[in-house]
Design a protein around this motif. Structure first.
Motif, PDB file in Angstrom:
ATOM      1  N   GLY B 111       1.105  -1.039  -0.023  1.00 25.06           N
ATOM      2  CA  GLY B 111       0.199  -0.209  -0.090  1.00 25.06           C
ATOM      3  C   GLY B 111       0.600   1.247   0.244  1.00 25.06           C
ATOM      4  O   GLY B 111       2.099   1.588   0.309  1.00 25.06           O
ATOM      5  N   GLY B 112      -0.337   2.211  -0.502  1.00 23.07           N
ATOM      6  CA  GLY B 112       0.997   3.738  -0.738  1.00 23.07           C
ATOM      7  C   GLY B 112       0.475   4.627   0.707  1.00 23.07           C
ATOM      8  O   GLY B 112       1.648   5.030   0.882  1.00 23.07           O
ATOM      9  N   TYR B 137       1.097  -3.120  -5.275  1.00 25.07           N
ATOM     10  CA  TYR B 137       0.511  -2.328  -4.360  1.00 25.07           C
ATOM     11  C   TYR B 137      -0.682  -1.264  -4.557  1.00 25.07           C
ATOM     12  O   TYR B 137      -0.740  -1.566  -5.825  1.00 25.07           O
ATOM     13  CB  TYR B 137       1.319  -1.492  -3.776  1.00 25.07           C
ATOM     14  N   ASN B 138      -1.590  -1.214  -4.115  1.00 30.91           N
ATOM     15  CA  ASN B 138      -2.322  -0.270  -4.232  1.00 30.91           C
ATOM     16  C   ASN B 138      -2.647   1.387  -4.788  1.00 30.91           C
ATOM     17  O   ASN B 138      -2.515   2.007  -5.088  1.00 30.91           O
ATOM     18  CB  ASN B 138      -3.461   0.242  -3.434  1.00 30.91           C
ATOM     19  N   GLY B 348      10.109   0.017  -4.525  1.00 33.08           N
ATOM     20  CA  GLY B 348      10.687  -2.415  -4.440  1.00 33.08           C
ATOM     21  C   GLY B 348       9.483  -2.644  -4.555  1.00 33.08           C
ATOM     22  O   GLY B 348       8.806  -3.863  -4.811  1.00 33.08           O
ATOM     23  N   GLN B 349       7.887  -1.990  -4.077  1.00 35.03           N
ATOM     24  CA  GLN B 349       7.037  -3.448  -4.169  1.00 35.03           C
ATOM     25  C   GLN B 349       5.659  -2.780  -5.246  1.00 35.03           C
ATOM     26  O   GLN B 349       4.635  -3.237  -5.245  1.00 35.03           O
ATOM     27  CB  GLN B 349       5.946  -2.243  -2.788  1.00 35.03           C
ATOM     28  N   LYS B 350       7.075  -2.260  -6.065  1.00 36.69           N
ATOM     29  CA  LYS B 350       5.959  -2.256  -7.850  1.00 36.69           C
ATOM     30  C   LYS B 350       6.525  -3.120  -8.444  1.00 36.69           C
ATOM     31  O   LYS B 350       7.625  -3.597  -8.669  1.00 36.69           O
ATOM     32  CB  LYS B 350       5.934  -0.813  -8.517  1.00 36.69           C
ATOM     33  N   ALA B 351       5.161  -4.049  -9.437  1.00 30.58           N
ATOM     34  CA  ALA B 351       5.656  -5.258 -10.216  1.00 30.58           C
ATOM     35  C   ALA B 351       6.977  -5.035 -11.276  1.00 30.58           C
ATOM     36  O   ALA B 351       7.809  -6.347 -10.847  1.00 30.58           O
ATOM     37  CB  ALA B 351       4.826  -5.757 -10.358  1.00 30.58           C
ATOM     38  N   ASP B 352       7.539  -3.896 -11.306  1.00 29.72           N
ATOM     39  CA  ASP B 352       8.254  -3.668 -11.924  1.00 29.72           C
ATOM     40  C   ASP B 352       9.425  -3.876 -11.428  1.00 29.72           C
ATOM     41  O   ASP B 352      10.532  -2.707 -12.387  1.00 29.72           O
ATOM     42  CB  ASP B 352       7.636  -3.119 -13.301  1.00 29.72           C
ATOM     43  N   ALA B 387      -0.745  -4.329 -10.593  1.00 30.43           N
ATOM     44  CA  ALA B 387      -2.088  -4.275  -9.402  1.00 30.43           C
ATOM     45  C   ALA B 387      -3.684  -5.099  -9.423  1.00 30.43           C
ATOM     46  O   ALA B 387      -3.928  -6.262  -8.960  1.00 30.43           O
ATOM     47  CB  ALA B 387      -2.347  -3.124  -8.322  1.00 30.43           C
ATOM     48  N   TYR B 388      -4.273  -4.980 -10.806  1.00 26.72           N
ATOM     49  CA  TYR B 388      -5.542  -4.800 -10.883  1.00 26.72           C
ATOM     50  C   TYR B 388      -4.959  -6.000 -11.519  1.00 26.72           C
ATOM     51  O   TYR B 388      -5.693  -7.043 -11.439  1.00 26.72           O
ATOM     52  CB  TYR B 388      -5.812  -3.731 -11.986  1.00 26.72           C
TER      53      TYR B 388
END
Lengths: 505, 695
Positions: B111-112, B137-138, B348-352, B387-388
């Motif tokens: 989450g942010g 993350y959201n 680093g919580q983003k998929a890319d 995320a989605y």
């Protein structure tokens, strides 16, 4: 498995015309990756033949260029480099003489032959020449004072003629004529409009609306002659140099320039010459293919679909999207069909407000009902035609305050309530502002400060702004309530007095 | 007692506040929090909104979770469990699922709102302890479109490339889809000071909001058409010769294509598309063309679209054409939404992405981070689902079987929420860390109670790119642990090859090393500096030994952009329009947004007594109300292709008559919203879909 087989020749698409419809078609093909490039294997070999010398530009803004509100360089829609980058062979100044459908090629004026598998005619329209004697000289060219207004070259020629000119007559009181007249007026030219019909924009708006427009133009310094036809271009009678335009009502207008804006007609000479069926325009089916030859398509101003030609950009662009889809998915046999378009015409000229949505006359004939608000004193005339609860046409003159919403309802075919069309012609509701009630009439439980959740009553219980801040935190968040709080505080002492006074009224 | 200087738990403004502890009873644990102003912090200067003032309200709340809970197989009910039991169970089931279906069978959703340390640690945990690529993350649903656009245009994504207070010194500020006066009220003071100076405010929003009330020029376009408006602005700027040609030539590339694309957006076409009358467009352009310093700020209204990235690029193009980015008190910025929306996307919580805003498919980035972590670069997984797409894949063939959720209430905040809820229900294992029993926690197999903001220390990065420190002010309730403890506890049980610290300052130091040399370089920032300097703006690389420390970067782009050639890039945005247009069955536009007294999914704010919780409502214009027979305060049903919501009508003249608005803090709003995604940012189209309203 097929490595030894030579690559099949790529289908050749030739587009005649480089106006707005043709440009859009190419853009749509590029977006669909339907154009062959050096790096792709499939796709079409696309050639665009434009008879004008300028790279494709936005024609409908020419009157803004004439008016001086649009830089001519900012008209260009796509540069020649863009075509090259996307593998499209753009040939400017390439006028087509004829189409040979048997051999499937087109011949240019210089004798070049260009072969096609699919041909698209996007030849647009050509200005009509009104029956005025003296317009055309013996050698077939236009009198030097006479200007058409269709192309960038026309616009540049007219602009070049302005410095030595004091007066101009615009022949034709349609949308283009008014734009040109207004533009010339803005440029300081004494301008007169001659319109054969009884009022301006007679194809679009009613007589009372036309009268308002005439008055608006007069206020802007443009004279209007309606119900008058120009019949002859003559020499001036007072001996000064320059021509004069004689009208059928006896007037003779001395002028330096005559601009012809009396409409245009689809440019169909090529199609006729090639033996394609042409009525007013080149007759096409729902796939925008000629009814005579499925390998020839037409779109934009030159095409006639379902008995109609359009003359506007949005339908031409819609056709371009549909044709591009058809041309790029030929093999999957999945074609998109064109079913006509709703037209919104807007006058583009400073201080002249006109919007025409749909075809009011046809909709009235079809049983549409009129909701109308006219205020000739204030110079506005607005009419909405409603059928089955939907806005099917509208003409708005002099007051476009709700044009955005009216157009949305028109385009989306929104079913409205019975009062809505009328309300769309009234001043906008603005909530409770303007009913005269100041903050001091707020009830004690009304929230004044949303940031801190403070009511009017709590503000009234304070004696100073400092106390409000310290005790309630009102005004310390976004600060939006500060003026209300100040007013509540200033009225605090005489609230009782005021309440009594209000009761008395 | 000394007050602790810290920051608000809610939005990206991260207002400074001072927390004092007040004993409320004889028992030592009954300590309440009292919130006071921290007047010197420059973003809010002591001001807070009611959410901030009441943020202590969850302290001591009976709704606070204080024990792990595990769903009992026999009864299907959640029962309390010890931490060891809960963590053992989670680790065991993760191991079984990964053994059977591979590492990607386990996914992580962050989450942010997480601190930088938690976001960093969560990414590290996913890539190393779980070895999964499936983490996102959201924040995707927050400012990702602006992030994507900023990266394309400027080569870097920092919400505001200047301090927020710079707003006061601009000549014209254009707010595209921002209601900051209501969503981040203390920010409005900067607008007010701008206006006192004689500056002008432009607000672009389908609704007249408290922000719009401050506007010198308010434009209310059809939802989803902000890009067409930007193209119309570019068209007129070019037509009038108002483009800063010298700047464009010197500092940018690609303008010619943008100029050609804009040539096709003449005012009447823009009017027909956006519903904005040509004279309003002319007024906007006149304002922009005459101003020396223009600031364009976008927010969710412009960004939460299937064309969100293109829309932001269109407005960046406007700012670039005017020659603004890099100029003092001017430029483009994004008003980020979530508390750590900025920092949350950098570590680093983003998929890319890997820490420091490094791309996970860049071999050099992988090598650097792997070296900091002490693992082999090839052991790091690649790019995962956004995320989605991640949520959509849950429980499907090839999709994750287990999901760990931190700081997110997916059931309320995901688009097309009914579908997403079904996906969550299809999981073999759902683990939710939260402070209260949120709607998502209620679906979980294991619920882990975690600390809230005043009970822990960690850094956040606010909307300005200012790294700030939230300090622990009170002891957490017994039974509650930090997300950092959860991560470390699970990592250990999973046999992670590297240890996971639970000390925020230690983690921050490692984060700094991992980010060193990346776009978002934190390596020169320390807790000490943050406290001394009231925050430090990244990039702030560590200074070589013996040199004076890097001062941080409050203002970016003065000399060059973060692209390889140092120039900003004009990108041609193609206008496509909303993914779903009104039709006879769904004739209206639906848009969503926030109200002042609630925050995000409301998991916190709805449980705070002093915040009004009025529930969802359906805002509509009197003309529409009359058409359908709706009455103020009486229920109506909003229906879209995905779901329904029943809520009272709120009839106001401040909204477009063809548009209805529903706040998204309550369950239901997102059952309506469209899950069409932006091709680049993967942002769902929260801000517009076709709807019907029935009485």
């Amino acid at each position: 498995m097929s490595q030894d087989r030579p690559a099949a020749p790529r289908p050749r698409l030739v587009v005649v015309g480089s106006g707005m419809a043709a440009t859009r078609l190419v853009e749509e093909l590029v977006a669909r990756r339907a154009v062959a490039t050096s790096s792709t294997s499939g796709g079409l070999d696309v050639t665009v033949l434009g008879d004008e010398h300028a790279p494709p530009y936005n024609r409908i803004l020419l009157s803004a260029v004439l008016e001086g509100t649009h830089r001519p360089e900012a008209l260009t829609l796509r540069s020649e480099e863009w075509y090259a980058e996307h593998g499209v062979d753009l040939r400017l100044g390439a006028r087509v003489l004829g189409v040979d459908r048997e051999r499937r090629d087109v011949m240019l004026v210089d004798g070049t032959l260009v072969e096609y598998d699919t041909l698209v005619l996007a030849t647009g329209s050509i200005p009509s020449l009104p029956p005025i004697r003296g317009l055309v000289r013996m050698d077939g060219s236009l009198h030097e004072a006479v200007h058409a207004f269709r192309s960038l070259a026309d616009c540049e020629r007219l602009l070049a003629a302005l410095p030595g000119s004091r007066r101009a007559v615009v022949v034709g009181g349609g949308l283009l004529g008014l734009q040109v007249a207004r533009a010339l007026g803005v440029r300081g030219i004494q301008t007169e409009v001659v319109e054969g019909a009884e009022h301006l924009l007679h194809q679009q708006i009613s007589a009372p609306a036309g009268r308002i427009l005439t008055r608006d133009l007069k206020k802007l310094g443009v004279a209007v002659y309606t119900g008058a036809r120009a019949v002859r271009l003559v020499e001036r009678t007072d001996g000064s140099d320059g021509p004069a335009l004689r009208l059928d009502n006896g007037f003779t207008l001395d002028t330096d320039l005559v601009v012809l804006t009396a409409g245009g007609r689809p440019s169909t000479a090529l199609a006729r010459g090639a033996g394609l069926e042409v009525r007013r325009g080149i007759v096409v089916d729902d796939r925008l293919a000629s009814v005579t030859d499925p390998s020839v398509h037409a779109l934009g101003d030159c095409a006639e679909h379902d008995g109609r030609t359009t003359g506007f950009v949005p339908p031409a662009w819609e056709q371009a999207g549909i044709l591009a889809a058809n041309l790029s998915t030929r093999l999957c046999d999945e074609s998109v069909r064109y079913d006509g378009t709703r037209v919104v015409a807007r006058l583009r000229a400073s201080d002249l407000d006109v919007a025409v949505l749909g075809d009011a006359r046809a909709e009235l004939d079809a049983g549409g009902e009129v909701v109308e608000v006219a205020n000739p004193i204030a110079g506005s005339h607005r009419r909405i035609v409603v059928r089955d609860g939907r806005i099917v046409a509208a003409t708005l003159v002099g007051d476009l305050s709700r044009v955005g919403l009216i157009t949305q309802h028109f385009d989306r075919r929104t079913v409205l309530g019975p009062h809505e069309p009328g309300e769309l012609l009234l001043p906008e509701r603005t909530g409770d502002a303007g009913n005269g009630a100041g903050p001091w009439s707020l009830p004690d439980d009304a929230e004044v400060c949303a940031c801190a959740g403070v009511t009017a009553g709590r503000i009234r219980a304070c004696s100073s702004l400092e106390q409000v801040r310290d005790d309630t935190r009102a005004t310390t968040g976004c600060g939006g309530c500060a003026s209300t709080v100040r007013q509540l505080l200033s009225r605090r002492t005489d609230t009782a007095e005021l309440a009594t006074a209000q009761k008395g009224t | 007692m000394d007050a602790t200087r810290t920051h608000c738990p809610y939005c990206s403004l991260q207002c400074g506040m001072a927390i004092s502890r007040v004993a409320t009873g004889s028992a030592a644990r009954r300590v309440a929090i009292e919130i006071g102003p921290w007047a010197e912090f420059p973003v809010n200067e002591g001001a807070l909104c009611r959410k901030g003032w009441t943020a202590g309200g969850l302290r001591g709340s009976r709704e606070r979770l204080t024990s792990p809970m595990v769903r009992d197989r026999a009864t299907g009910e959640l029962r309390t469990a010890s931490w060891d039991e809960a963590l053992d169970l989670v680790a065991r089931r993760i191991a079984v699922l990964q053994a059977a279906h591979g590492n990607d069978a386990v996914a992580v959703f962050g989450g942010g709102g997480l601190t930088n340390e938690k976001a960093y640690q969560l990414g590290r945990f996913a890539r190393v302890a779980l070895g999964t690529s499936q983490i996102d993350y959201n924040g995707r649903w927050c400012m990702s479109s602006a992030a994507s656009a900023g990266n394309q245009a400027f080569g870097v994504d920092r919400g505001l490339p200047f301090p927020l207070a710079d707003v006061e010194q601009a000549d014209v500020v254009v707010l595209v889809g921002s209601n900051l006066a209501e969503t981040m009220p203390p920010a409005a003071r900067h607008l007010d000071r701008l206006r006192e100076r004689g500056g002008k405010v432009v607000v672009i929003d389908p609704r007249l909001t408290p922000t719009g009330e401050r506007a010198d020029l308010l434009l209310q376009p059809v939802p989803g058409t902000d890009l067409a408006l930007a193209l119309g602005v570019l068209h007129l700027l070019d037509a009038q010769g108002a483009v800063d040609e010298e700047y464009v030539a010197r500092r940018t590339t690609g303008f010619d294509d943008v100029r050609r694309a804009a040539a096709a957006w003449w005012p009447e076409r823009v009017e027909r598309t956006t519903g904005i009358a040509t004279d309003e467009l002319h007024a906007l352009v006149a304002l922009l063309a005459s101003a020396d310093k223009v600031m364009v700020l976008t927010a969710r209204g412009a960004e939460q679209h299937a064309q969100g990235t293109a829309t932001v690029l269109g407005w960046i193009d406007v700012a670039l054409a005017l020659g603004m980015p890099g100029k003092e008190y001017a430029g483009y910025g994004c008003l980020t939404g979530q508390g750590n929306g900025q920092g949350g996307r950098e570590h680093g919580q983003k998929a890319d992405q890997l820490p420091g805003y490094r791309m996970i498919d860049d071999p050099a980035a992988r090598a650097h981070v792997a070296q900091v972590w002490g693992v082999a670069p090839e052991s790091l997984p690649g790019k995962g689902r956004s995320a989605y797409e991640l949520l959509d894949a849950l429980g499907q063939d090839g999709g994750p079987k287990a999901l760990l959720v931190h700081a997110s209430n997916i059931v309320v905040s995901a688009p097309n929420a009914t579908h997403v809820t079904r996906r969550l229900e299809a999981l073999d294992l759902l683990v939710v860390c939260d402070i209260v029993m949120s709607e998502t926690a209620a679906l979980a197999d294991v619920v882990l109670p975690v600390t809230q903001w005043a009970e822990e220390t960690g850094t956040m990065t606010n909307l300005e790119g200012r790294v700030i420190l939230r300090q622990r002010a009170v002891t957490p309730p017994e039974g509650v642990r930090s997300d950092l403890d959860v991560i470390a506890g699970l990592a250990e049980r999973l046999g992670s090859p590297i240890p996971f610290s639970t000390d925020p300052e230690e983690i921050f130091a490692e984060l700094g090393r991992a980010s060193a040399g990346g776009k978002a370089d934190y390596s020169g920032i320390s807790y000490e500096r943050i406290v001394e300097e009231q925050g430090v703006f990244w990039p702030c690389p560590a200074a070589p030994a013996g040199e004076s420390p890097h001062p941080g970067t409050p203002r970016m782009f003065a000399d060059s952009f973060a692209t390889p050639d140092g120039r900003a890039r004009f990108v041609v945005p193609e206008y496509v329009g909303p993914a779903e247009e009104p039709d006879p069955s769904y004739p209206l536009h639906l848009t969503t947004g926030r109200v002042l007294s609630q925050y995000q999914s409301g998991a916190q704010t709805r449980r705070i007594r002093d915040l009004p919780d009025e529930g969802a409502f359906v805002e509509m214009h009197p003309m529409l109300a009359e058409r359908i027979g709706a009455h103020d305060g009486r229920p109506v049903v909003v229906r879209t292709r995905r779901g329904e919501l029943k809520a009272p009508a709120r009839i106001v003249t401040t909204i477009r008559p063809d548009t209805v608005f529903v706040p998204f803090h309550w369950v239901g709003a997102n059952r309506l919203t469209n899950d069409a995604l932006d091709p680049s940012s993967r942002m769902p189209e929260f801000k517009v879909c076709a709807a019907a309203v029935l009485v």
